[in-house]
Scaffold this active site. Structure first.
Site, mmCIF file in Angstrom:
data_model
loop_
_atom_site.group_PDB
_atom_site.id
_atom_site.type_symbol
_atom_site.label_atom_id
_atom_site.label_comp_id
_atom_site.label_asym_id
_atom_site.label_seq_id
_atom_site.Cartn_x
_atom_site.Cartn_y
_atom_site.Cartn_z
ATOM 1 N N TYR A 114 -12.595 -3.453 -3.071
ATOM 2 C CA TYR A 114 -13.078 -3.332 -1.690
ATOM 3 C C TYR A 114 -14.607 -3.271 -1.631
ATOM 4 C CZ TYR A 114 -8.341 -2.614 0.229
ATOM 5 O OH TYR A 114 -7.033 -2.776 0.635
ATOM 6 N N LYS A 151 0.831 -1.210 0.000
ATOM 7 C CA LYS A 151 0.000 0.000 0.000
ATOM 8 C C LYS A 151 0.866 1.261 0.000
ATOM 9 C CE LYS A 151 -3.885 -2.301 2.334
ATOM 10 N NZ LYS A 151 -4.780 -2.300 3.520
ATOM 11 N N GLU A 190 -8.626 -11.813 -7.689
ATOM 12 C CA GLU A 190 -7.786 -10.622 -7.490
ATOM 13 C C GLU A 190 -6.546 -10.632 -8.404
ATOM 14 O OE1 GLU A 190 -9.028 -9.391 -2.939
ATOM 15 O OE2 GLU A 190 -7.090 -10.354 -3.240
ATOM 16 N N ASN A 234 -2.088 -0.005 7.028
ATOM 17 C CA ASN A 234 -1.502 -1.235 7.568
ATOM 18 C C ASN A 234 -0.618 -1.945 6.529
ATOM 19 O OD1 ASN A 234 -3.507 -2.099 5.893
ATOM 20 N ND2 ASN A 234 -4.668 -3.209 7.439
ATOM 21 N N HIS A 261 -1.989 -5.463 1.445
ATOM 22 C CA HIS A 261 -3.195 -6.254 1.188
ATOM 23 C C HIS A 261 -2.769 -7.658 0.793
ATOM 24 C CE1 HIS A 261 -6.957 -7.709 -0.497
ATOM 25 N NE2 HIS A 261 -6.215 -8.196 -1.484
HETATM 26 N N1 UDP Z 1 -9.839 -0.843 7.000
HETATM 27 C C1 UDP Z 1 -10.013 0.367 7.647
HETATM 28 N N2 UDP Z 1 -10.786 0.407 8.791
HETATM 29 C C2 UDP Z 1 -11.370 -0.711 9.293
HETATM 30 C C3 UDP Z 1 -11.211 -1.930 8.630
HETATM 31 C C4 UDP Z 1 -10.442 -1.977 7.476
HETATM 32 O O1 UDP Z 1 -9.491 1.384 7.211
HETATM 33 O O2 UDP Z 1 -12.054 -0.612 10.341
HETATM 34 C C5 UDP Z 1 -9.000 -0.910 5.786
HETATM 35 C C6 UDP Z 1 -7.630 -1.543 6.071
HETATM 36 O O3 UDP Z 1 -6.649 -0.888 5.278
HETATM 37 C C7 UDP Z 1 -7.846 -2.962 5.605
HETATM 38 C C8 UDP Z 1 -8.734 -2.745 4.380
HETATM 39 O O4 UDP Z 1 -9.627 -1.712 4.803
HETATM 40 O O5 UDP Z 1 -6.616 -3.616 5.312
HETATM 41 C C9 UDP Z 1 -9.513 -3.955 3.928
HETATM 42 O O6 UDP Z 1 -10.272 -4.455 5.002
HETATM 43 P P1 UDP Z 1 -10.449 -6.029 5.219
HETATM 44 O O7 UDP Z 1 -11.509 -6.196 6.264
HETATM 45 O O8 UDP Z 1 -10.632 -6.710 3.912
HETATM 46 O O9 UDP Z 1 -9.055 -6.428 5.926
HETATM 47 P P2 UDP Z 1 -7.743 -7.162 5.357
HETATM 48 O O10 UDP Z 1 -8.217 -8.282 4.472
HETATM 49 O O11 UDP Z 1 -6.920 -6.134 4.610
HETATM 50 O O12 UDP Z 1 -7.027 -7.657 6.580
HETATM 51 MG MG MG Z 2 -9.577 -8.240 2.923
#
Ligand code: UDP
Ligand code: MG
Length: 156
Positions: A53, A13, A130, A116, A119
């Site tokens: 997303y 990211k 994806e 974080n 992805h």
């Molecule tokens: N995210 C966020 N706030 C939240 C949850 C997710 O900004 O409360 C963002 C974060 O960057 C996360 C991304 O949205 O990595 C995608 O969310 P997902 O639940 O798919 O988590 P991941 O698969 O990335 O762990």
């Molecule tokens: Mg995810």
């Protein structure tokens, strides 16, 4: 135990690029023994993010997340290895970096969402969708890596 060779999608990211952590993160996958079968910079746009997303489109942070992901190009990678989908998720750690296990990329190197760092596809089915979303077939490379020879057999 049966194991399968899988491919999974990773996006480094904008915070990884801004914080000069691309090499550190790629290195963790290399040291683990994952094979990089594709890698390129990608400029994400709103349409791609709305697809990628889609499961978060009704969340209050969706706009912030899209803005964040468009700040700079991201680095997309396809990683291959035994049980690659779950193994990469294990190295990445939980979504909230402060809840992620120590030793994971997110826990060791980040503090907050959405920044974080990374992805990673969350299932084999998602990975297949994806990979196709971000890479053309001719951008994936099939080659022999010397370390494949040490990973032969069932891999337990
Ligand atoms: N995210 C966020 N706030 C939240 C949850 C997710 O900004 O409360 C963002 C974060 O960057 C996360 C991304 O949205 O990595 C995608 O969310 P997902 O639940 O798919 O988590 P991941 O698969 O990335 O762990
Ligand atoms: Mg995810």
């Amino acid at each position: 135990m049966s194991t399968t060779i899988q491919q999974t999608l990773v996006l480094l990211k904008p915070d990884a690029l801004q914080r000069d952590l691309l090499g550190e993160i790629v290195s963790r996958f290399e040291r683990k023994g994952m094979k990089i079968v594709a890698m390129k910079c990608i400029r994400l746009d709103e349409r791609m993010l709305e697809e990628h997303y889609a499961h978060l489109s009704d969340k209050p942070f969706f706009g912030t997340l899209k803005q964040f992901m468009m700040q700079t190009p991201v680095v997309g990678m396809v990683l291959e290895g035994y049980e690659a989908v779950a193994e990469v998720r294990k190295l990445v750690g939980s979504t909230n970096p402060r809840e992620a296990d120590a030793g994971t990329i997110r826990a060791d190197l980040s503090m907050n969402v959405p920044s974080n760092l990374i992805h990673a596809s969350d299932s084999l089915e998602t990975a297949q969708v994806e990979i196709k979303r971000f890479f053309k077939d001719d951008e994936l490379f099939d080659y022999e890596k010397i370390t494949d020879r040490y990973h032969f057999g069932e891999g337990i």
